[in-house]
Design a protein around this motif. Structure first.
Motif, mmCIF file in Angstrom:
data_model
loop_
_atom_site.group_PDB
_atom_site.id
_atom_site.type_symbol
_atom_site.label_atom_id
_atom_site.label_comp_id
_atom_site.label_asym_id
_atom_site.label_seq_id
_atom_site.Cartn_x
_atom_site.Cartn_y
_atom_site.Cartn_z
ATOM 1 N N ASP A 123 0.868 -1.180 0.000
ATOM 2 C CA ASP A 123 0.000 0.000 0.000
ATOM 3 C C ASP A 123 0.905 1.230 0.000
ATOM 4 O OD1 ASP A 123 -2.861 1.091 0.495
ATOM 5 O OD2 ASP A 123 -1.639 2.114 1.994
ATOM 6 N N LEU A 161 -2.947 0.127 -3.954
ATOM 7 C CA LEU A 161 -2.625 -1.202 -3.429
ATOM 8 C C LEU A 161 -2.205 -2.088 -4.601
ATOM 9 C CD1 LEU A 161 -2.623 -2.899 -0.821
ATOM 10 C CD2 LEU A 161 -4.938 -3.642 -1.434
ATOM 11 N N SER A 186 -8.316 -2.656 -6.957
ATOM 12 C CA SER A 186 -9.408 -2.117 -6.152
ATOM 13 C C SER A 186 -9.449 -2.827 -4.810
ATOM 14 C CB SER A 186 -10.736 -2.294 -6.879
ATOM 15 O OG SER A 186 -11.817 -1.864 -6.072
ATOM 16 N N SER A 187 -9.674 -2.071 -3.731
ATOM 17 C CA SER A 187 -9.742 -2.649 -2.396
ATOM 18 C C SER A 187 -10.748 -1.879 -1.557
ATOM 19 C CB SER A 187 -8.366 -2.621 -1.726
ATOM 20 O OG SER A 187 -8.457 -2.988 -0.357
ATOM 21 N N ASN A 189 -10.908 -2.749 1.773
ATOM 22 C CA ASN A 189 -10.428 -2.976 3.126
ATOM 23 C C ASN A 189 -10.409 -1.666 3.900
ATOM 24 O OD1 ASN A 189 -7.928 -3.061 5.128
ATOM 25 N ND2 ASN A 189 -8.643 -5.160 4.876
#
Length: 353
Positions: A123, A161, A186-187, A189
């Protein structure tokens, strides 16, 4: 970037200590077996105030950073932010309410393949223009608030990320060229949000002129795909304490620029004298709407803002920040007063062999 979460049930101090402990334990565990190198813990602690429209907000903040080498080619680095914001209650109520935030700003691993190439994974901060990577830490920025256009090209979260390639492509006596190119998945989290995107930045540096110019391009690859364009100019004349920084950014819905100049008054008795510690700052910025769709974090109407700052550089890496800003737009003109004190810390995580 930073997003404030709703007020938590635990007492603020307890939550801050809990997150700080988790942060320290996680990174110490990650660095077991690398005693030959000495990880460095750095960062900043600040207490900031901002008065806008007669309402004052108080924000204690800590931004810890760690850089931990593993051998000669691998570096683990990360930065986090922990803050508590206290602001007046709305609806005519008296007293203050508060919101809490604690999260990683980035967490990445670097593999130094050669003097021309570093491979980054994890990240990472999106390399669009310069503010996000170079000036956003609280102990570096001259003014509390980031530029109005800071959100353009950063894909909402400010971090990606995935992977990035960066380094110095060409290095000569009279010029050098560096680059950064990335791809992000794409995240959703909570700690590592990101949008699917790609892009990069290229910069030309002239060491004799102490001048840097660069271009940036990012593309959002999910939902409604958009392109973002950027340019920056940095100039620090030799043998002076003057610095000029500027950026331009253009997105699908808005565009704008900022120009910032600061000068350390070290000619008056040297940088360690009483007068030599003052640092006046001025920043001019404008944003221009291309449409009224809300998707980029910029003001909804054309806006101009002038920031006047006066910083004082205390001994032992401590600074006092003060500023007055006047913002102009068709919907509202208002003043912003800000003050703060910032301390930069730096020490080894443990004693090296």
């Amino acid at each position: 970037m930073l997003m404030l979460s709703p007020t938590m049930k635990r007492p603020p101090v307890r939550r801050i200590l809990m997150h700080a402990a988790l942060f320290s334990v996680a990174f110490c565990m990650a660095q077991l077996g690398c005693a030959q190198d000495t990880p460095l813990i750095s960062g900043g602690v600040a207490f900031l105030t901002s008065t806008n429209g007669g309402n004052t907000t108080y924000t204690p903040l800590i931004e810890p950073l760690i850089a931990a080498p593993i051998g000669n080619h691998i570096l683990i680095e990360s930065r986090a932010a922990i803050l508590e914001s206290f602001f007046p209650k709305g609806g005519g109520e008296s007293g203050y309410d508060h919101s809490h935030f604690a999260a990683f700003t980035y967490l990445q691993g670097d593999y130094i393949a050669s003097r021309h190439l570093t491979v980054v994974g994890g990240d990472f901060l999106i390399p669009f223009n310069t503010y996000n990577e170079r000036l956003s830490p609280v102990w570096i920025s001259n003014l509390q608030d980031g530029p109005l256009i800071a959100a353009l090209g950063l894909m909402s979260s400010g971090s990606g990320l995935g992977g990035m390639l960066r380094g110095n492509a060409i290095s000569r006596e009279k010029y050098s060229i560096d680059y950064a190119a990335y791809f992000s998945a794409s995240s959703t989290n909570e700690q590592f949000p990101a949008q699917r995107s790609s892009g990069g930045r290229a910069s030309l540096y002239l060491p004799q002129k102490r001048l840097e110019v660069g271009l940036s391009y990012n593309r959002l690859l999910q939902d409604t795909q958009e392109n973002f364009y950027g340019a920056h100019v940095w100039w620090e004349p030799k043998d002076t304490a003057f610095r000029l920084r500027s950026e331009y950014a253009r997105g699908h819905h808005a565009q704008g620029y900022w120009i910032e100049a600061d000068y350390r008054t070290q000619r008056f008795g040297g940088p360690e004298s009483f007068f030599g510690r003052f640092e006046p700052v001025f920043r001019m910025q404008q944003t221009f709407r291309r449409d009224t769709i809300v998707s980029d974090g910029l003001p909804l109407v054309d806006t101009q803002r002038a920031d006047f700052g006066l910083d004082y550089n205390l001994p032992h890496n401590m600074r006092i920040l003060t500023s007055y800003s006047r913002q102009f737009s068709s919907t509202n003109n208002h003043n912003i007063w800000e003050t703060g004190i910032v301390y930069r810390f730096l020490f080894p995580a443990w004693k090296g062999k």
